[in-house]
Design a protein around this motif. Structure first.
Motif, PDB file in Angstrom:
ATOM      1  N   VAL B   9       0.909  -1.232   0.095  1.00  0.00           N
ATOM      2  CA  VAL B   9       0.083   0.123   0.220  1.00  0.00           C
ATOM      3  C   VAL B   9       0.905   1.256  -0.090  1.00  0.00           C
ATOM      4  O   VAL B   9       1.640   1.522   1.003  1.00  0.00           O
ATOM      5  CB  VAL B   9      -0.973  -0.063   1.418  1.00  0.00           C
ATOM      6  CG1 VAL B   9      -1.973   1.128   1.096  1.00  0.00           C
ATOM      7  CG2 VAL B   9      -1.480  -1.317   1.429  1.00  0.00           C
ATOM      8  N   GLU B  10       0.828   2.061  -1.214  1.00  0.00           N
ATOM      9  CA  GLU B  10       1.514   3.103  -1.189  1.00  0.00           C
ATOM     10  C   GLU B  10       1.115   3.965  -2.359  1.00  0.00           C
ATOM     11  O   GLU B  10       0.806   3.771  -3.646  1.00  0.00           O
ATOM     12  CB  GLU B  10       3.196   2.646  -1.890  1.00  0.00           C
ATOM     13  CG  GLU B  10       4.050   3.483  -2.426  1.00  0.00           C
ATOM     14  CD  GLU B  10       4.497   4.655  -1.149  1.00  0.00           C
ATOM     15  OE1 GLU B  10       5.220   4.332  -0.271  1.00  0.00           O
ATOM     16  OE2 GLU B  10       4.355   5.994  -1.430  1.00  0.00           O
ATOM     17  N   ALA B  11       1.216   5.217  -2.072  1.00  0.00           N
ATOM     18  CA  ALA B  11       0.225   6.163  -2.853  1.00  0.00           C
ATOM     19  C   ALA B  11       0.950   6.587  -3.952  1.00  0.00           C
ATOM     20  O   ALA B  11       0.608   6.907  -4.871  1.00  0.00           O
ATOM     21  CB  ALA B  11      -0.154   7.570  -2.170  1.00  0.00           C
ATOM     22  N   ASN B  35      -4.121   3.119  -1.960  1.00  0.00           N
ATOM     23  CA  ASN B  35      -4.529   3.605  -0.736  1.00  0.00           C
ATOM     24  C   ASN B  35      -5.249   2.600   0.339  1.00  0.00           C
ATOM     25  O   ASN B  35      -5.445   1.485  -0.011  1.00  0.00           O
ATOM     26  CB  ASN B  35      -5.515   4.849  -0.813  1.00  0.00           C
ATOM     27  CG  ASN B  35      -6.711   4.535  -1.727  1.00  0.00           C
ATOM     28  OD1 ASN B  35      -7.212   3.534  -1.659  1.00  0.00           O
ATOM     29  ND2 ASN B  35      -7.040   5.440  -2.666  1.00  0.00           N
ATOM     30  N   ASP B  37      -8.346   2.211   0.972  1.00  0.00           N
ATOM     31  CA  ASP B  37      -9.755   1.708   0.493  1.00  0.00           C
ATOM     32  C   ASP B  37      -9.338   0.786  -0.389  1.00  0.00           C
ATOM     33  O   ASP B  37     -10.155  -0.253  -0.484  1.00  0.00           O
ATOM     34  CB  ASP B  37     -10.400   2.837   0.168  1.00  0.00           C
ATOM     35  CG  ASP B  37     -11.016   3.868   0.851  1.00  0.00           C
ATOM     36  OD1 ASP B  37     -11.011   3.352   2.010  1.00  0.00           O
ATOM     37  OD2 ASP B  37     -11.117   5.204   0.507  1.00  0.00           O
ATOM     38  N   SER B  59       0.050   6.685   4.659  1.00  0.00           N
ATOM     39  CA  SER B  59      -1.373   6.430   4.624  1.00  0.00           C
ATOM     40  C   SER B  59      -1.942   6.144   5.714  1.00  0.00           C
ATOM     41  O   SER B  59      -3.181   5.769   5.914  1.00  0.00           O
ATOM     42  CB  SER B  59      -1.405   5.049   3.468  1.00  0.00           C
ATOM     43  OG  SER B  59      -1.074   4.052   4.280  1.00  0.00           O
ATOM     44  N   GLU B  62      -4.602   8.276   6.636  1.00  0.00           N
ATOM     45  CA  GLU B  62      -5.652   8.509   5.659  1.00  0.00           C
ATOM     46  C   GLU B  62      -6.270   7.009   5.721  1.00  0.00           C
ATOM     47  O   GLU B  62      -6.695   6.483   4.865  1.00  0.00           O
ATOM     48  CB  GLU B  62      -5.066   8.476   4.226  1.00  0.00           C
ATOM     49  CG  GLU B  62      -4.189  10.064   3.960  1.00  0.00           C
ATOM     50  CD  GLU B  62      -3.628   9.836   2.908  1.00  0.00           C
ATOM     51  OE1 GLU B  62      -3.437   8.848   2.054  1.00  0.00           O
ATOM     52  OE2 GLU B  62      -2.789  10.876   2.713  1.00  0.00           O
ATOM     53  N   GLY B  64      -5.216   4.331   7.088  1.00  0.00           N
ATOM     54  CA  GLY B  64      -4.014   3.157   7.373  1.00  0.00           C
ATOM     55  C   GLY B  64      -4.303   2.292   8.544  1.00  0.00           C
ATOM     56  O   GLY B  64      -4.234   1.219   8.495  1.00  0.00           O
TER      57      GLY B  64
END
Lengths: 140, 130
Positions: B9-11, B35, B37, B59, B62, B64
């Protein structure tokens, strides 16, 4: 097939695999399940895949100088650009990159140069076949 | 041998892609999420197929943490690691807090009380000076 034949076959297979891995496809799709599953299918077909969740992300990769051979992009996506905008920019800045666009509720803009438009829902195997053919990796 | 599957998970695509490719080269299947979600959608559909989750520290703010808690609760066998700049989160939290998150655990109750008194006194001073 003797041992030597098997080894030769393996080497040829490895060479083909490494040739394929030299090609990079960027999959641009905001639906994570479609993107993830399709990207894995492509990887299993020996293609290096970059996953982008939006046209903006795709543009970041392109402007970072990473070499892409083909872009397979959805059209309707969140962000400042849609797939048509991305294709238009790529047509201008990197015309050698092949582009396939897909969508379920719109179509490719007539002013963008693309290889093909695929209507959603598409069969993954068909899309992969088209991509491999566009990259000349279909053995033909 | 079955390949192990990692959820990443990495934006930032310029951070996510190279790490994902490196891990693939190391023999793992890597499933990428932009993200929390997206990660939850992937884990819901893949479930116990994941062996580990690498979640970017950025994250965490956000959703996470909720993701980590949700994975912990529903898929306790998934190993979870928060990667990235933990200090940056502390810095960001410091910006959001009065006097910063400077109360480490285990908490000294007297220190907490003193901290609250200082905060309230500073607020009272600010109010009077308005």
């Amino acid at each position: 097939m003797g041992t030597q034949g098997a080894v030769l076959s393996l080497n040829l297979s490895d060479q083909r695999q490494s040739r394929r891995l030299q090609k990079t496809v960027m999959v641009v799709e905001d639906d994570v399940l479609i993107r993830s599953v399709f990207a894995e299918e492509l990887r299993e077909n020996g293609v290096s895949v970059i996953e982008a969740a939006s046209a903006d992300e795709a543009w970041r990769i392109l402007t970072a100088g990473i070499t892409i051979d083909l872009i397979f992009s959805d059209i309707v996506m969140p962000g400042t650009m849609d797939g048509n905008d991305l294709a238009r920019r790529v047509n201008t800045t990197s015309p050698q990159i092949k582009i396939l666009l897909t969508s379920g509720n719109t179509t490719a803009s007539p002013d963008v140069k693309i290889e093909r438009f695929l209507q959603k829902p598409y069969q993954p195997y068909l899309a992969i076949e088209i991509i491999l053919k566009s990259l000349r990796l279909d053995g033909s | 041998m079955k390949k192990q599957t990692i959820l990443l998970v990495e934006a930032d695509i310029l951070a996510r892609h190279p790490l994902a490719e490196y891990l693939r080269d190391c023999g793992y299947i890597v499933i990428e999420a932009v993200n929390p979600d997206e990660a939850q959608v992937l884990v819901s559909s893949g479930g116990s197929g994941f062996d580990a989750a690498l979640i970017d520290a950025a994250s965490v703010g956000e959703g996470g943490f909720k993701l980590v808690q949700w994975i912990r609760h529903n898929y306790p066998m998934v190993a979870i690691s928060i990667t990235g700049n933990i200090a940056k989160i502390t810095d960001e939290a410091r910006k959001l807090c009065d006097n910063g998150p400077e109360l480490p655990k285990p908490r000294d109750h007297a220190a907490v009380l003193n901290h609250i008194k200082l905060l309230l006194a500073a607020r009272e001073r600010a109010r009077r000076s308005e």
